[in-house]
Motif scaffolding. Structure first.
Motif, short mmCIF file in Angstrom:
data_model
loop_
_atom_site.label_atom_id
_atom_site.label_comp_id
_atom_site.label_asym_id
_atom_site.label_seq_id
_atom_site.Cartn_x
_atom_site.Cartn_y
_atom_site.Cartn_z
N ILE A 160 0.87 -1.18 0.00
CA ILE A 160 0.00 0.00 0.00
C ILE A 160 0.90 1.22 0.00
CG2 ILE A 160 -1.75 1.28 1.28
CD1 ILE A 160 -2.52 -1.55 2.50
N ILE A 161 0.72 2.10 -0.97
CA ILE A 161 1.60 3.26 -1.07
C ILE A 161 0.94 4.55 -0.59
CG2 ILE A 161 3.15 2.32 -2.81
CD1 ILE A 161 1.49 3.65 -4.97
N SER A 162 -0.39 4.55 -0.49
CA SER A 162 -1.08 5.73 0.03
C SER A 162 -2.53 5.39 0.32
CB SER A 162 -1.01 6.90 -0.96
OG SER A 162 -1.36 8.13 -0.35
N GLY A 163 -3.13 6.16 1.21
CA GLY A 163 -4.54 6.03 1.51
C GLY A 163 -5.19 7.40 1.56
N PHE A 164 -6.41 7.47 1.04
CA PHE A 164 -7.14 8.75 0.97
C PHE A 164 -8.49 8.63 1.68
CE2 PHE A 164 -4.34 8.97 -2.65
CZ PHE A 164 -4.04 10.31 -2.82
N LEU A 165 -8.82 9.64 2.46
CA LEU A 165 -10.21 9.86 2.84
C LEU A 165 -10.84 10.57 1.66
CD1 LEU A 165 -12.44 9.75 4.99
CD2 LEU A 165 -11.57 11.93 5.88
N ALA A 166 -11.79 9.89 1.00
CA ALA A 166 -12.30 10.34 -0.30
C ALA A 166 -13.83 10.45 -0.25
CB ALA A 166 -11.87 9.36 -1.40
N PRO A 167 -14.36 11.56 0.23
CA PRO A 167 -15.82 11.70 0.37
C PRO A 167 -16.53 11.65 -0.97
CG PRO A 167 -14.74 13.81 0.70
CD PRO A 167 -13.65 12.79 0.63
N GLY B 80 -21.55 5.99 -4.37
CA GLY B 80 -20.43 6.27 -3.47
C GLY B 80 -19.12 5.76 -4.05
N THR B 81 -19.16 4.58 -4.62
CA THR B 81 -17.98 4.02 -5.28
C THR B 81 -17.60 4.86 -6.50
OG1 THR B 81 -18.47 1.76 -4.56
CG2 THR B 81 -17.11 1.99 -6.52
N ILE B 82 -18.59 5.18 -7.33
CA ILE B 82 -18.32 5.90 -8.57
C ILE B 82 -17.79 7.30 -8.30
CG2 ILE B 82 -19.41 6.95 -10.59
CD1 ILE B 82 -21.25 4.46 -10.68
N THR B 83 -18.42 8.02 -7.37
CA THR B 83 -18.00 9.40 -7.12
C THR B 83 -16.58 9.46 -6.60
OG1 THR B 83 -20.27 10.11 -6.68
CG2 THR B 83 -18.51 11.51 -5.83
N ALA B 84 -16.23 8.62 -5.63
CA ALA B 84 -14.87 8.63 -5.10
C ALA B 84 -13.86 8.29 -6.19
CB ALA B 84 -14.75 7.64 -3.94
N VAL C 92 -3.37 1.90 -3.91
CA VAL C 92 -3.88 3.08 -3.23
C VAL C 92 -5.28 2.74 -2.70
CG1 VAL C 92 -4.81 5.41 -3.60
CG2 VAL C 92 -2.53 4.83 -4.43
N LEU C 93 -5.52 3.11 -1.43
CA LEU C 93 -6.80 2.84 -0.79
C LEU C 93 -7.65 4.10 -0.73
CD1 LEU C 93 -5.61 0.71 2.28
CD2 LEU C 93 -5.98 -0.02 -0.09
N LEU C 94 -8.95 3.94 -0.96
CA LEU C 94 -9.90 5.05 -0.88
C LEU C 94 -10.99 4.71 0.13
CD1 LEU C 94 -10.45 5.67 -4.72
CD2 LEU C 94 -8.73 6.73 -3.23
N ALA C 95 -11.03 5.46 1.22
CA ALA C 95 -12.12 5.34 2.19
C ALA C 95 -13.18 6.35 1.80
CB ALA C 95 -11.60 5.61 3.60
N VAL D 262 -10.95 15.91 2.06
CA VAL D 262 -10.10 15.08 1.21
C VAL D 262 -8.73 15.08 1.86
CG1 VAL D 262 -9.14 14.72 -1.09
CG2 VAL D 262 -11.43 15.73 -0.83
N MET D 263 -8.32 13.92 2.39
CA MET D 263 -7.07 13.83 3.15
C MET D 263 -6.27 12.63 2.66
SD MET D 263 -8.31 14.81 7.02
CE MET D 263 -6.69 15.49 7.44
N GLU D 264 -4.94 12.73 2.82
CA GLU D 264 -4.06 11.67 2.32
C GLU D 264 -3.01 11.30 3.34
OE1 GLU D 264 -1.03 10.74 -1.44
OE2 GLU D 264 -1.89 12.75 -1.19
N TRP D 265 -2.80 9.98 3.46
CA TRP D 265 -1.68 9.44 4.23
C TRP D 265 -0.74 8.78 3.22
CZ3 TRP D 265 -6.58 9.89 5.83
CH2 TRP D 265 -6.81 10.43 7.10
N ASN D 266 0.27 9.53 2.78
CA ASN D 266 1.15 9.08 1.71
C ASN D 266 2.31 8.29 2.32
OD1 ASN D 266 3.13 8.92 -0.41
ND2 ASN D 266 2.07 10.62 -1.43
N LEU D 267 2.20 6.98 2.29
CA LEU D 267 3.22 6.12 2.90
C LEU D 267 4.51 6.14 2.10
CD1 LEU D 267 1.02 3.00 3.82
CD2 LEU D 267 1.46 5.05 5.18
#
Length: 305
Positions: A6-13, A131-135, A187-190, A287-292
């Motif tokens: 996993i290289i990054s994760g996003f809070l993706a409303p 929700g899936t499509i918009t993110a 990349v993960l999208l919450a 919209v927030m990112e944890w860039n590992l």
């Protein structure tokens, strides 16, 4: 074992309003713009994804609800029209999505081995939720990266908050294991909003920004408190406060995507990058990112050095 990571994760409303305001050719309704702070936030997030060059995007959406088990899309390609059941006037989107079935199957199997009830969704006529499509569209409008789509079991709503968070923790760890064995950069999208108190009447036109503001002062204050903690990397405190935040701000992170993502990333005590914050019909969205990779917490960073 393959060196996937996993290289990054996003809070993706995922409010459909922000996709509507972009006027993509796939969406039938036309807008006059609006919600620029969030749209510009996603522009910054897109630049990060472009630099990361992931092999796959994994998204967990609260609007694909499966009451029995955690489901994964197991069809290589799905196309059709998705209509938002609450805002059909804003979201009538013609999608065409390529799915990474191999990785989805691996996630499903690792979840089963962890004691979760999991299932592959094989219906070739399945309609993908908004929700899936918009993110996905807001983070990568080119639609050129394969996807793993995960349902919301909604255990936190049906059982206790504690039981639900335990399920999502297990799902995150299973996801991490599957990615590691895949050899792919992920990349993960919450797909979650923060505070979720909202207005019940829509202005005319919907993109009238003079009518857009937080619905709840308490919800807004909670959003600012949690965002500041995330920006400082105080994630232990974020998760300590999470049940209270969910209860008092009616936060959509209750559905589990946020916990799934951080469990998969091994709960890094890492300062998040805030790409932007804004309200949509009164709800709080960040919209927030944890860039590992940037933080040196991914093997690819060491290999590139």
């Amino acid at each position: 074992m393959a060196n996937g990571e996993i290289i990054s994760g996003f809070l993706a409303p995922h409010p459909p309003h922000i996709l509507y305001a972009e006027n993509p050719p796939q969406n039938e309704p036309r807008s006059q713009g609006g919600w620029e702070q969030l749209r510009w936030a996603y522009e910054r997030a897109r630049a990060s994804v472009e630099a990361l060059k992931p092999d796959v995007l994994l998204v967990h959406s609260p609007h694909w609800i499966t009451s029995v088990g955690h489901h994964f899309i197991g069809v290589e390609h799905l196309a059709g029209r998705s209509v938002d059941p609450i805002f059909p006037n804003l979201f009538r989107f013609d999608y065409s999505i390529k799915f990474d079935v191999e990785l989805a199957e691996a996630c499903c199997e690792e979840g089963r081995k962890a004691g979760l009830q999991t299932k592959m969704m094989r219906n070739p006529r399945f309609r993908v939720d908004y929700g899936t499509i918009t993110a996905l569209h807001m983070i990568r409008p080119q639609w050129d990266i394969p996807v793993v789509s995960i349902s919301a079991n909604n255990t936190p709503y049906y059982l206790s908050m504690e039981e639900g968070q335990v399920e999502m923790d297990l799902l995150g760890k299973a996801t991490r294991e599957a990615i590691a064995k895949s050899g792919k950069r992920a990349v993960l999208l919450a797909s979650n909003t923060l505070s979720h108190w909202h207005f019940h009447q829509e202005p005319e036109p919907p993109e009238d920004m003079t009518q857009e503001h937080p619905q709840s002062q308490l919800g807004y204050q909670w959003d600012m408190r949690m965002i500041e903690l995330m920006r400082r990397g105080e994630m232990n405190e974020v998760f300590r406060l999470l049940p209270q935040f969910i209860d008092e701000a009616f936060a959509e992170v209750k559905s589990g995507a946020f916990t799934w993502m951080h469990a998969a990333m091994q709960y890094p005590q890492l300062a998040a990058e805030l790409h932007g914050y804004g309200t949509v019909i009164g709800t709080g969205n960040a919209v927030m990112e944890w860039n590992l990779l940037k933080a040196g917490l991914a093997r690819a960073a060491a290999e590139a050095a």
